[in-house]
Design a protein around this motif. Structure first.
Motif, PDB file in Angstrom:
ATOM      1  N   LYS A 291    -123.759 -41.460  17.617  1.00 39.90           N
ATOM      2  CA  LYS A 291    -122.397 -40.801  17.876  1.00 39.90           C
ATOM      3  C   LYS A 291    -121.520 -41.733  19.130  1.00 39.90           C
ATOM      4  N   PHE A 292    -122.141 -42.492  19.646  1.00 39.65           N
ATOM      5  CA  PHE A 292    -121.534 -43.304  20.781  1.00 39.65           C
ATOM      6  C   PHE A 292    -121.473 -44.882  20.319  1.00 39.65           C
ATOM      7  N   ALA A 293    -121.798 -45.117  19.010  1.00 41.61           N
ATOM      8  CA  ALA A 293    -121.930 -46.404  18.342  1.00 41.61           C
ATOM      9  C   ALA A 293    -123.142 -47.150  18.674  1.00 41.61           C
ATOM     10  N   GLY A 294    -124.120 -46.503  19.081  1.00 41.88           N
ATOM     11  CA  GLY A 294    -125.236 -47.116  19.372  1.00 41.88           C
ATOM     12  C   GLY A 294    -126.520 -47.014  18.536  1.00 41.88           C
ATOM     13  N   GLY A 295    -127.688 -46.920  18.979  1.00 46.81           N
ATOM     14  CA  GLY A 295    -128.801 -47.015  17.933  1.00 46.81           C
ATOM     15  C   GLY A 295    -130.219 -47.090  18.607  1.00 46.81           C
ATOM     16  N   GLY A 296    -131.253 -47.424  17.983  1.00 48.34           N
ATOM     17  CA  GLY A 296    -132.386 -47.587  18.353  1.00 48.34           C
ATOM     18  C   GLY A 296    -133.403 -47.050  17.624  1.00 48.34           C
ATOM     19  N   HIS A 297    -134.710 -46.242  18.100  1.00 49.54           N
ATOM     20  CA  HIS A 297    -135.537 -45.681  17.650  1.00 49.54           C
ATOM     21  C   HIS A 297    -135.343 -44.095  17.581  1.00 49.54           C
ATOM     22  N   ALA A 298    -136.191 -43.419  17.123  1.00 48.03           N
ATOM     23  CA  ALA A 298    -136.137 -41.989  16.869  1.00 48.03           C
ATOM     24  C   ALA A 298    -136.463 -41.351  18.512  1.00 48.03           C
ATOM     25  N   CYS A 299    -137.444 -41.931  19.116  1.00 49.64           N
ATOM     26  CA  CYS A 299    -137.720 -41.494  20.626  1.00 49.64           C
ATOM     27  C   CYS A 299    -136.892 -42.435  21.745  1.00 49.64           C
ATOM     28  N   ALA A 300    -136.334 -43.351  21.301  1.00 50.42           N
ATOM     29  CA  ALA A 300    -135.754 -44.469  22.520  1.00 50.42           C
ATOM     30  C   ALA A 300    -134.574 -45.088  21.695  1.00 50.42           C
ATOM     31  N   ALA A 301    -133.443 -45.035  22.253  1.00 53.33           N
ATOM     32  CA  ALA A 301    -132.310 -45.699  21.831  1.00 53.33           C
ATOM     33  C   ALA A 301    -131.263 -45.682  23.047  1.00 53.33           C
ATOM     34  N   GLY A 302    -130.379 -46.481  22.427  1.00 53.46           N
ATOM     35  CA  GLY A 302    -129.114 -46.792  23.598  1.00 53.46           C
ATOM     36  C   GLY A 302    -127.874 -46.837  23.079  1.00 53.46           C
ATOM     37  N   PHE A 303    -127.073 -47.000  24.095  1.00 49.70           N
ATOM     38  CA  PHE A 303    -125.495 -47.209  23.533  1.00 49.70           C
ATOM     39  C   PHE A 303    -124.699 -47.922  24.766  1.00 49.70           C
ATOM     40  N   ASN A 304    -123.448 -48.066  24.386  1.00 48.11           N
ATOM     41  CA  ASN A 304    -122.425 -48.663  25.411  1.00 48.11           C
ATOM     42  C   ASN A 304    -121.063 -48.226  24.970  1.00 48.11           C
ATOM     43  N   VAL A 305    -120.340 -47.813  26.103  1.00 47.85           N
ATOM     44  CA  VAL A 305    -119.025 -47.176  26.165  1.00 47.85           C
ATOM     45  C   VAL A 305    -118.032 -47.556  27.092  1.00 47.85           C
ATOM     46  N   GLU A 306    -116.957 -47.643  26.975  1.00 49.65           N
ATOM     47  CA  GLU A 306    -116.293 -48.063  28.042  1.00 49.65           C
ATOM     48  C   GLU A 306    -115.156 -46.914  28.537  1.00 49.65           C
ATOM     49  N   VAL A 307    -115.835 -45.937  29.270  1.00 43.61           N
ATOM     50  CA  VAL A 307    -115.224 -44.853  29.862  1.00 43.61           C
ATOM     51  C   VAL A 307    -116.080 -44.351  31.122  1.00 43.61           C
ATOM     52  N   PRO A 308    -114.992 -43.867  32.136  1.00 47.97           N
ATOM     53  CA  PRO A 308    -115.486 -43.501  33.564  1.00 47.97           C
ATOM     54  C   PRO A 308    -116.713 -42.656  33.302  1.00 47.97           C
ATOM     55  N   PHE A 309    -117.614 -42.661  34.206  1.00 50.69           N
ATOM     56  CA  PHE A 309    -118.742 -42.080  34.097  1.00 50.69           C
ATOM     57  C   PHE A 309    -118.179 -40.266  34.325  1.00 50.69           C
ATOM     58  N   ASP A 310    -117.592 -40.100  35.306  1.00 47.62           N
ATOM     59  CA  ASP A 310    -117.109 -38.571  35.529  1.00 47.62           C
ATOM     60  C   ASP A 310    -116.362 -37.844  34.354  1.00 47.62           C
ATOM     61  N   GLU A 311    -115.759 -39.083  33.579  1.00 50.44           N
ATOM     62  CA  GLU A 311    -114.743 -38.377  32.444  1.00 50.44           C
ATOM     63  C   GLU A 311    -115.725 -38.471  31.122  1.00 50.44           C
ATOM     64  N   PHE A 312    -116.785 -39.189  31.175  1.00 51.52           N
ATOM     65  CA  PHE A 312    -117.797 -39.446  29.924  1.00 51.52           C
ATOM     66  C   PHE A 312    -118.552 -38.152  29.898  1.00 51.52           C
ATOM     67  N   TYR A 313    -119.197 -37.727  31.170  1.00 49.26           N
ATOM     68  CA  TYR A 313    -120.201 -36.889  31.267  1.00 49.26           C
ATOM     69  C   TYR A 313    -120.288 -35.596  30.354  1.00 49.26           C
ATOM     70  N   SER A 314    -118.945 -35.073  30.294  1.00 48.07           N
ATOM     71  CA  SER A 314    -118.774 -33.809  29.633  1.00 48.07           C
ATOM     72  C   SER A 314    -118.836 -34.164  28.170  1.00 48.07           C
ATOM     73  N   LYS A 315    -118.558 -35.261  27.685  1.00 47.36           N
ATOM     74  CA  LYS A 315    -118.442 -35.641  26.330  1.00 47.36           C
ATOM     75  C   LYS A 315    -119.964 -35.904  25.873  1.00 47.36           C
ATOM     76  N   LEU A 316    -120.691 -36.447  26.894  1.00 46.86           N
ATOM     77  CA  LEU A 316    -122.352 -36.568  26.486  1.00 46.86           C
ATOM     78  C   LEU A 316    -122.934 -35.247  26.505  1.00 46.86           C
ATOM     79  N   VAL A 317    -122.622 -34.294  27.348  1.00 50.43           N
ATOM     80  CA  VAL A 317    -123.363 -33.122  27.461  1.00 50.43           C
ATOM     81  C   VAL A 317    -122.823 -32.212  25.956  1.00 50.43           C
ATOM     82  N   GLN A 318    -121.610 -32.575  25.823  1.00 56.27           N
ATOM     83  CA  GLN A 318    -121.303 -31.729  24.468  1.00 56.27           C
ATOM     84  C   GLN A 318    -121.860 -32.564  23.239  1.00 56.27           C
TER      85      GLN A 318
END
Length: 332
Positions: A291-318
């Motif tokens: 959902k954030f243009a990342g990927g990985g394994h079923a139990c371990a994955a990662g991503f990179n975004v260029e958004v300030p953390f305080d702004e990103f947190y609500s999007k992450l939780v959603q």
């Protein structure tokens, strides 16, 4: 011992086509144990076959992994002279993982060896075995099946990859075949005690201080089923540490009782690097990372975004909430 005999035969045949070529073995940015171990092992195997090869990584080898390189030729991109190279990638789910500079300079990949379920099969030849616990496990099986010479450094590099990507043999992908491969690697000169010492008994005080800050940042979501921790960029300066010192911190978020998904979001140079860890494959965090243009394994994955953390947190939780709801409704 479980083997990939047909794949091993095809793999050996492809390597035979590299005689007379100069080969670069590329790994992913922010290299971990499986990445460095696989780069070292692949490079050394090629050299033993009489093939001119060197490993190249966009980022430096982390302090705790430097011992495992030994005398393997492993360089940064600026040290690689212009030339006509055949390229092999290891432990890279997509071509972008090698870094923008290396991807631009070497747009064509001859061989891709990986175990990520999200791999995009970007090479001319792809050996993507997502049931394997580590890329190191795949290479070890290929080497043993093909009768390749494995010296002590190669054995420990492969063991390193398996040990780190199985969470010290604790993750769900750990099975009898994994232990059988490790037994053979020990017979070839691998020393589990030495590997464990380098990985887990060389803690710096600053890393412990960084961990304290990470633990203090925990936020619990969805009735404590999800734990999200954050590492601010200034934490590194305050503790005298580097991003490599946060390796495996996300496991602390997952380790809490009742938590199903642990999350680490690291602020680095204005960009966020996120890591997901789940206790069960049904949570398919690779799809969550997608959902954030990342990927990985079923139990371990990662991503990179260029958004300030305080702004990103609500999007992450959603996003996590929608993902959990989809699982509840029947999965993927």
């Amino acid at each position: 011992m479980t083997t990939f005999l047909s794949e091993s035969s095809a793999f050996a045949t492809l390597l035979g086509q590299l005689h007379g070529s100069s080969v670069l073995v590329l790994g992913h940015c922010r290299p971990d144990g499986d990445c460095i171990g696989s780069q070292v092992a692949m490079t050394r195997a090629l050299l033993k076959l009489g093939i001119n090869a060197m490993a190249v990584n966009q980022d430096p080898v982390p302090r705790t992994l430097q011992k495992f390189v030994g005398d393997t030729p492993l360089y940064n991109p600026s040290e690689v002279k212009d030339g006509d190279y055949r390229v092999i990638t290891v432990d890279c789910a997509d071509h972008a993982r090698v870094g923008e500079d290396l991807r631009g300079k070497f747009p064509k990949v001859f061989l891709n060896v990986d175990h990520h379920v999200s791999n995009t099969h970007f090479a001319e030849h792809n050996f993507v075995l997502s049931d394997a616990s580590a890329t190191g496990e795949i290479l070890a099986k290929f080497f043993f099946d093909s009768g390749f010479e494995i010296d002590k450094t190669t054995a420990e590099a492969l063991y390193l990859g398996i040990c780190t990507d199985t969470g010290q043999f604790c993750y769900a992908g750990t099975n009898a075949a994994v232990f059988e491969i490790c037994r053979k690697l020990c017979e070839a000169g691998g020393d589990p005690s030495s590997v464990a010492h380098e990985l887990y008994e060389r803690e710096k005080p600053g890393r412990i201080q960084l961990l304290q800050k990470f633990l203090a940042s925990f936020r619990m979501e969805f009735d404590d089923r999800v734990c999200i921790g954050n590492i601010r960029e200034e934490f590194y300066e305050q503790t005298g540490t580097k991003p490599e010192d946060a390796e495996s911190f996300v496991d602390y978020a997952r380790s809490l009782e009742g938590v199903e998904i642990g999350v680490l979001v690291e602020d680095r140079n204005g960009k966020l690097k996120g890591s997901f860890r789940a206790k069960d494959k049904k949570y398919r965090v690779d799809l969550l990372a997608k959902k954030f243009a990342g990927g990985g394994h079923a139990c371990a994955a990662g991503f990179n975004v260029e958004v300030p953390f305080d702004e990103f947190y609500s999007k992450l939780v959603q996003a996590i909430g929608g993902h959990l709801q989809q699982i509840q409704q029947g999965g993927f």
